[in-house]
Design a protein around this motif. Structure first.
Motif, PDB file in Angstrom:
ATOM      1  N   SER A 167     -15.076  -2.502   7.989  1.00 48.94           N
ATOM      2  CA  SER A 167     -15.860  -2.181   6.901  1.00 48.94           C
ATOM      3  C   SER A 167     -16.077  -0.799   6.471  1.00 48.94           C
ATOM      4  O   SER A 167     -15.925  -0.026   5.468  1.00 48.94           O
ATOM      5  N   TRP A 168     -16.521  -0.043   7.543  1.00 48.75           N
ATOM      6  CA  TRP A 168     -16.883   1.407   7.418  1.00 48.75           C
ATOM      7  C   TRP A 168     -15.558   2.133   7.177  1.00 48.75           C
ATOM      8  O   TRP A 168     -15.592   3.127   6.454  1.00 48.75           O
ATOM      9  N   ILE A 169     -14.536   1.940   7.896  1.00 51.90           N
ATOM     10  CA  ILE A 169     -13.185   2.439   7.742  1.00 51.90           C
ATOM     11  C   ILE A 169     -12.786   2.279   6.447  1.00 51.90           C
ATOM     12  O   ILE A 169     -12.234   3.310   5.545  1.00 51.90           O
ATOM     13  N   LEU A 170     -12.950   1.087   5.924  1.00 53.60           N
ATOM     14  CA  LEU A 170     -12.484   0.929   4.176  1.00 53.60           C
ATOM     15  C   LEU A 170     -13.079   1.637   3.350  1.00 53.60           C
ATOM     16  O   LEU A 170     -12.504   2.258   2.443  1.00 53.60           O
ATOM     17  N   VAL A 171     -14.371   1.571   3.742  1.00 52.17           N
ATOM     18  CA  VAL A 171     -15.381   2.417   2.668  1.00 52.17           C
ATOM     19  C   VAL A 171     -14.817   4.052   2.664  1.00 52.17           C
ATOM     20  O   VAL A 171     -14.945   4.641   1.456  1.00 52.17           O
ATOM     21  N   ILE A 172     -15.035   4.488   4.087  1.00 57.22           N
ATOM     22  CA  ILE A 172     -14.914   5.828   4.142  1.00 57.22           C
ATOM     23  C   ILE A 172     -13.622   6.356   3.692  1.00 57.22           C
ATOM     24  O   ILE A 172     -13.425   7.221   2.924  1.00 57.22           O
ATOM     25  N   THR A 173     -12.427   5.844   3.927  1.00 53.89           N
ATOM     26  CA  THR A 173     -11.162   6.220   3.443  1.00 53.89           C
ATOM     27  C   THR A 173     -10.946   6.049   2.070  1.00 53.89           C
ATOM     28  O   THR A 173     -10.169   6.759   1.523  1.00 53.89           O
ATOM     29  N   THR A 174     -11.356   4.923   1.471  1.00 56.02           N
ATOM     30  CA  THR A 174     -11.092   4.887   0.123  1.00 56.02           C
ATOM     31  C   THR A 174     -11.917   5.950  -0.661  1.00 56.02           C
ATOM     32  O   THR A 174     -11.483   6.337  -1.878  1.00 56.02           O
ATOM     33  N   SER A 435      -7.543  10.882   6.960  1.00 60.18           N
ATOM     34  CA  SER A 435      -7.649   9.634   6.104  1.00 60.18           C
ATOM     35  C   SER A 435      -6.582   8.668   5.978  1.00 60.18           C
ATOM     36  O   SER A 435      -6.959   7.657   6.041  1.00 60.18           O
ATOM     37  N   LEU A 436      -5.353   9.161   5.800  1.00 55.83           N
ATOM     38  CA  LEU A 436      -4.114   8.514   5.684  1.00 55.83           C
ATOM     39  C   LEU A 436      -4.042   7.723   7.102  1.00 55.83           C
ATOM     40  O   LEU A 436      -3.696   6.664   7.048  1.00 55.83           O
ATOM     41  N   VAL A 437      -4.066   8.629   8.123  1.00 57.60           N
ATOM     42  CA  VAL A 437      -4.010   7.841   9.592  1.00 57.60           C
ATOM     43  C   VAL A 437      -5.012   6.747   9.954  1.00 57.60           C
ATOM     44  O   VAL A 437      -4.640   5.668  10.325  1.00 57.60           O
ATOM     45  N   LEU A 438      -6.382   6.997   9.541  1.00 57.67           N
ATOM     46  CA  LEU A 438      -7.301   6.103   9.498  1.00 57.67           C
ATOM     47  C   LEU A 438      -7.137   4.762   8.750  1.00 57.67           C
ATOM     48  O   LEU A 438      -7.261   3.622   9.276  1.00 57.67           O
ATOM     49  N   SER A 439      -6.561   4.941   7.560  1.00 56.29           N
ATOM     50  CA  SER A 439      -6.402   4.049   6.660  1.00 56.29           C
ATOM     51  C   SER A 439      -5.165   2.951   7.167  1.00 56.29           C
ATOM     52  O   SER A 439      -5.192   1.787   7.119  1.00 56.29           O
ATOM     53  N   LEU A 440      -4.085   3.912   7.882  1.00 63.59           N
ATOM     54  CA  LEU A 440      -3.012   2.919   8.578  1.00 63.59           C
ATOM     55  C   LEU A 440      -3.538   2.305   9.738  1.00 63.59           C
ATOM     56  O   LEU A 440      -3.362   1.115   9.858  1.00 63.59           O
ATOM     57  N   VAL A 441      -4.449   2.782  10.374  1.00 60.53           N
ATOM     58  CA  VAL A 441      -5.029   2.079  11.582  1.00 60.53           C
ATOM     59  C   VAL A 441      -5.599   0.797  11.237  1.00 60.53           C
ATOM     60  O   VAL A 441      -5.745  -0.294  11.765  1.00 60.53           O
ATOM     61  N   LEU A 442      -6.489   0.833   9.787  1.00 61.10           N
ATOM     62  CA  LEU A 442      -7.029  -0.192   9.650  1.00 61.10           C
ATOM     63  C   LEU A 442      -6.099  -1.323   9.059  1.00 61.10           C
ATOM     64  O   LEU A 442      -6.273  -2.685   9.376  1.00 61.10           O
ATOM     65  N   CYS A 443      -4.871  -1.140   8.353  1.00 59.53           N
ATOM     66  CA  CYS A 443      -3.994  -1.789   7.784  1.00 59.53           C
ATOM     67  C   CYS A 443      -3.197  -2.491   8.801  1.00 59.53           C
ATOM     68  O   CYS A 443      -2.350  -3.518   8.685  1.00 59.53           O
ATOM     69  N   ILE A 444      -2.794  -1.751  10.005  1.00 64.41           N
ATOM     70  CA  ILE A 444      -1.920  -2.168  10.947  1.00 64.41           C
ATOM     71  C   ILE A 444      -2.748  -2.907  11.987  1.00 64.41           C
ATOM     72  O   ILE A 444      -2.419  -4.001  12.535  1.00 64.41           O
ATOM     73  N   PHE A 445      -3.869  -2.393  12.479  1.00 60.05           N
ATOM     74  CA  PHE A 445      -4.699  -3.147  13.770  1.00 60.05           C
ATOM     75  C   PHE A 445      -5.545  -3.911  13.350  1.00 60.05           C
ATOM     76  O   PHE A 445      -6.192  -4.863  14.178  1.00 60.05           O
ATOM     77  N   MET A 446      -5.954  -3.917  12.045  1.00 63.51           N
ATOM     78  CA  MET A 446      -7.145  -4.927  11.446  1.00 63.51           C
ATOM     79  C   MET A 446      -6.695  -5.708  10.319  1.00 63.51           C
ATOM     80  O   MET A 446      -7.511  -5.875   9.604  1.00 63.51           O
ATOM     81  N   LYS A 447      -5.544  -5.889  10.358  1.00 62.24           N
ATOM     82  CA  LYS A 447      -4.798  -6.244   8.987  1.00 62.24           C
ATOM     83  C   LYS A 447      -5.504  -7.952   8.912  1.00 62.24           C
ATOM     84  O   LYS A 447      -5.525  -8.397   7.760  1.00 62.24           O
ATOM     85  N   ASP A 448      -5.598  -8.687   9.970  1.00 61.83           N
ATOM     86  CA  ASP A 448      -6.016  -9.838   9.825  1.00 61.83           C
ATOM     87  C   ASP A 448      -7.558  -9.877   8.965  1.00 61.83           C
ATOM     88  O   ASP A 448      -7.981 -10.944   8.483  1.00 61.83           O
ATOM     89  N   GLN A 449      -8.124  -8.786   8.784  1.00 63.28           N
ATOM     90  CA  GLN A 449      -9.452  -8.615   8.073  1.00 63.28           C
ATOM     91  C   GLN A 449      -9.282  -8.453   6.908  1.00 63.28           C
ATOM     92  O   GLN A 449     -10.258  -8.531   5.981  1.00 63.28           O
ATOM     93  N   VAL A 450      -8.417  -7.546   6.503  1.00 63.62           N
ATOM     94  CA  VAL A 450      -8.333  -7.117   5.009  1.00 63.62           C
ATOM     95  C   VAL A 450      -6.696  -7.332   4.339  1.00 63.62           C
ATOM     96  O   VAL A 450      -6.489  -6.974   3.408  1.00 63.62           O
ATOM     97  N   GLN A 451      -5.890  -8.121   5.103  1.00 67.50           N
ATOM     98  CA  GLN A 451      -4.847  -8.370   4.618  1.00 67.50           C
ATOM     99  C   GLN A 451      -3.533  -7.399   3.931  1.00 67.50           C
ATOM    100  O   GLN A 451      -2.552  -7.817   3.724  1.00 67.50           O
TER     101      GLN A 451
END
Length: 745
Positions: A167-174, A435-451
């Motif tokens: 949640s924190w990564i999603l908020v900060i990166t956006t 910010s782009l690297v952190l966003s990719l971490v979210l989308c690759i390693f936490m994809k089950d949470q954000v789809q």
């Protein structure tokens, strides 16, 4: 703390400035509004990195972040903007300048440099940076971070889980992704004189007015304190003892058993005729403070609002029964099945958090209230109408201004700003990369949470990058900012249907990254006009945004985990304020665009395919007005027809309701027409101060009531605490449709 080597120059006083300096015509700003508003002087010795700036700036950022998130979940959400901080921090800053010690001291590691907690009078540049901190806390005027809504719908509506880290990564990166490319675009939309950003001039005017010498008996500071105490005290009644004061609907009381009368009279669920409020939180919700909205904007909103709410809606509901309108409430943001019952969204979501097609086919298509459907059509039209209107009425001007700005012509303000060290481009490159690297971490390693797939992130960022420059130019020259929210959710809904969270994530990365970039540039132009060192602006903006995002998600997490049934308006008690109307609309959008997909709502497989014609209407409408203007050039009123404003007048509905609009229009007209015209000196001195005081008093009492009474489950129960008393306003009026609590026609 500020090094005393920077000097202890006195604070600038606009009354003592001579803005009519003898400067060459080539350096004069080519924009008349800028020449009339912005000072041509600068004092580069004024200290900005002061203890006062950091203390009040950080405090303002944290406070506004918390309050705006806290109030976002309430039935009448309140957005406290930077104007409240601008007004409130001036007397506090001056007080600190009077009482803090002026003793100089050294800090190990800084050599022989001397520092002081009080380097001199509280100055305007400190005040600007404090306000920039506050603006980050206020989400640049939009409240809590947009991505918090994603966390809300996952936990409170879909009842699924997402970790705090994701949640924190999603908020900060956006929030910060767009800053990287925005900084690189500064030389095109901040430095050029013709990129003048009209909204920033309002702030410049307010800063200069606040820093005038004020020796009158009723100073602005004294007026602010009195008005804040009154607002603080009064909110005890609508906020706790007598909540019905927030929504006084006379017709509902007079016709307690009539569905039609309550549909007409309800300010929360109907047309709002005869309803009124004496609660500032209702007046200022969704649309912002009416005291700071220019009267011409209020009139434009009034025309569009009346056309939709009191002409179009009654016709399509009672006369034509469009889309089986009478099977559903006249005004609702909920989703329904064909029998008028609430749509069971949970039943069509499988274990993978995707659409369960057999279950969807069994339950049937999704239906909307006719007003909700109309607002989507208006949204489609407004998107293209904005682009079409700007291209036709401002296109040549924008092109010429951009062409001239590209040549590098500077004015006095850009020349003065060149005294300060500029921001190295690698700062922006590094921010974009991280910010782009952190966003990719979210989308690759936490994809089950954000789809969200990694390619979706890059696609969204690409869209935002492409649109940032043209939309920044449009905003900088016309003060209109087209949004990408409908475009992004429509695109992702077609590409990847059945995944609701992927859709809202794509929309947030595509739309909010661009929006944040434009806001970032707008603040930079304010700093440009106020002669704030660019590096100071950058550090304050970035630090403020990260702090604000962290406080946003922490506050949201606390509320989501401590308030039982939060956002579930069917399970909450009648007088509970925790109904989350904004998140309800956001959830519905995730179902419409993401889970079910636009093909099954607005395509051949849905009920509302005809609404796509609004796109064409929005594109051609300004062309018709433009041709009319060319045919009758002597009729100046034709050029004043602004279709994007008219079509977008009801964009906040839902979640905003008629009582919000009616009270906002009334109060705005009183202050910005009658008081402005007949008591202009009072308006000039106290109007903005009153707005800030009403916001501040309400905010402090709202939080105090929650911590002292609501958390202890201490409440009052009587007629005045049982809501609006318009229970039948949500009932259908079609024959044979049975809904719990409603009479069957």
């Amino acid at each position: 703390m500020e090094s005393t080597k920077r000097g202890t120059a006195r604070a600038m006083n606009p009354e003592e400035e001579d803005d009519e300096l003898e400067i060459s015509e080539d350096l004069q700003s080519p924009v008349e509004q800028v020449r009339l508003t912005v000072s041509n002087r600068d004092d580069p010795t004024l200290p900005v990195w002061t203890f006062r700036m950091w203390f009040l700036g950080l405090l303002s950022c944290v406070l506004l972040s918390f309050l705006n998130t806290f109030f976002a979940y309430r039935t009448e959400p309140l957005i406290i903007t930077m104007i409240s901080v601008q007004v409130a921090t001036l007397p506090i800053g001056q007080f600190m300048a009077n009482v803090l010690p002026t003793t100089k001291f050294r800090i190990p590691g800084f050599g022989s440099r001397e520092f002081s907690l009080n380097p001199g009078p509280f100055n305007m540049k400190e005040h600007v940076l404090i306000s920039i901190f506050a603006n980050a806390g206020a989400g640049f005027g939009s409240g809590a971070a947009y991505a918090v809504g994603i966390v809300d719908i996952i936990k409170a509506f879909y009842h699924r889980s997402i970790s705090f880290g994701a949640s924190w990564i999603l908020v900060i990166t956006t929030q910060v992704l767009g800053y990287g490319w925005a900084g690189i675009l500064r030389k095109y939309v901040v430095d050029p004189a013709l990129m003048w950003w009209p909204s920033s001039l309002v702030q410049v005017s307010l800063f200069r007015a606040l820093h005038e010498k004020d020796s009158r008996r009723m100073s602005r500071g004294k007026f602010f304190l009195i008005a804040m105490i009154c607002s603080f005290s009064w909110y005890t009644f609508p906020g706790y003892l007598f909540p019905t004061l927030s929504n006084l609907s006379v017709l509902c009381w007079a016709f307690s058993k009539s569905v039609t009368a309550q549909q007409i009279g309800s300010g929360m669920r109907g047309l709002g005729i005869g309803s009124f409020t004496i609660d500032w939180s209702v007046i200022a919700s969704y649309l912002g403070s009416p005291l700071i909205t220019p009267f011409f904007a209020i009139v434009n909103a009034l025309v569009g609002y009346v056309a939709v709410m009191y002409v179009l809606l009654p016709l399509v509901y009672w006369r034509f029964n469009l889309y089986d309108a009478k099977n559903f409430p006249i005004f609702s943001s909920h989703l329904f099945d064909r029998h008028g019952q609430p749509y069971n969204v949970s039943a069509i979501v499988n274990d993978k958090f995707e659409i369960d097609l057999p279950a969807y086919e069994k339950q049937g298509r999704i239906y909307l209230s006719v007003f909700f459907a109309i607002t989507y059509g208006m949204g489609f039209a407004a998107v293209l109408a904005t682009l079409s209107h700007v291209a036709l009425f401002n296109g040549r001007e924008i092109y010429e201004q951009f062409r001239e700005s590209y040549k590098g012509k500077i004015d006095i303000h850009t020349k003065l700003m060149r005294k300060y060290k500029d921001i190295p481009n690698w700062w922006f490159h590094l921010m974009l990369f991280l910010s782009l690297v952190l966003s990719l971490v979210l989308c690759i390693f936490m994809k089950d949470q954000v789809q969200m797939p990694w390619w979706g992130l890059l696609f969204a960022a690409g869209l935002a990058l492409i649109f940032t420059l043209p939309i920044s130019i449009i905003t900088a020259t016309t003060n209109q900012t087209p949004g990408l929210n409908i475009i992004t959710e429509y695109i992702m809904g077609l590409i990847l249907p059945g995944k609701p969270i992927a859709n809202v994530c794509f929309k947030t990365y595509g739309y909010i990254s661009m929006s944040q970039a434009v806001s970032f540039l707008n603040d930079f132009k304010l700093g440009h006009y106020m002669k704030i060192p660019p590096r100071s602006m950058f550090i304050v903006q970035c630090a403020g945004t990260i702090i604000a995002g962290t406080v946003n998600i922490a506050t949201a997490w606390w509320l989501l985990t401590t308030i039982e049934n939060i956002c579930q308006d069917n399970l909450l008690p009648p007088n509970s304020p925790w109904t989350c109307p904004g998140d309800r609309v956001f959830f519905d959008a995730s179902v419409i665009w993401g889970l079910v997909g636009p093909r099954r709502i607005f395509g051949a497989l849905g009920n509302y395919a005809a609404l796509n014609w609004f796109f064409l209407g929005g594109a051609l409408g300004p062309l018709f007005v433009w041709l009319l203007h060319k045919a009758f050039p002597g009729q100046e009123w034709i050029k004043m027809i602004n279709l994007p404003v008219l079509l977008g007048a009801t964009a906040a509905m839902p979640p905003a309701t008629t009582i919000n609009f009616n009270s906002w229009i009334f109060v705005g007209t009183v202050f910005n027409f009658f008081v402005f015209r007949y008591r202009k000196r009072w308006w000039q001195r106290y109007n903005y101060v009153l707005s800030a005081a009403l916001d501040a008093g309400l905010a402090f009492m709202g939080v105090l009531l929650y911590f002292s009474l609501s958390m202890e489950e201490i409440s009052v129960s009587w007629w005045g605490s049982a809501g609006e008393h318009c229970d039948l306003a949500t009932c259908p009026t079609a024959k044979g449709v049975a809904v719990d609590g409603c009479p069957v026609v």
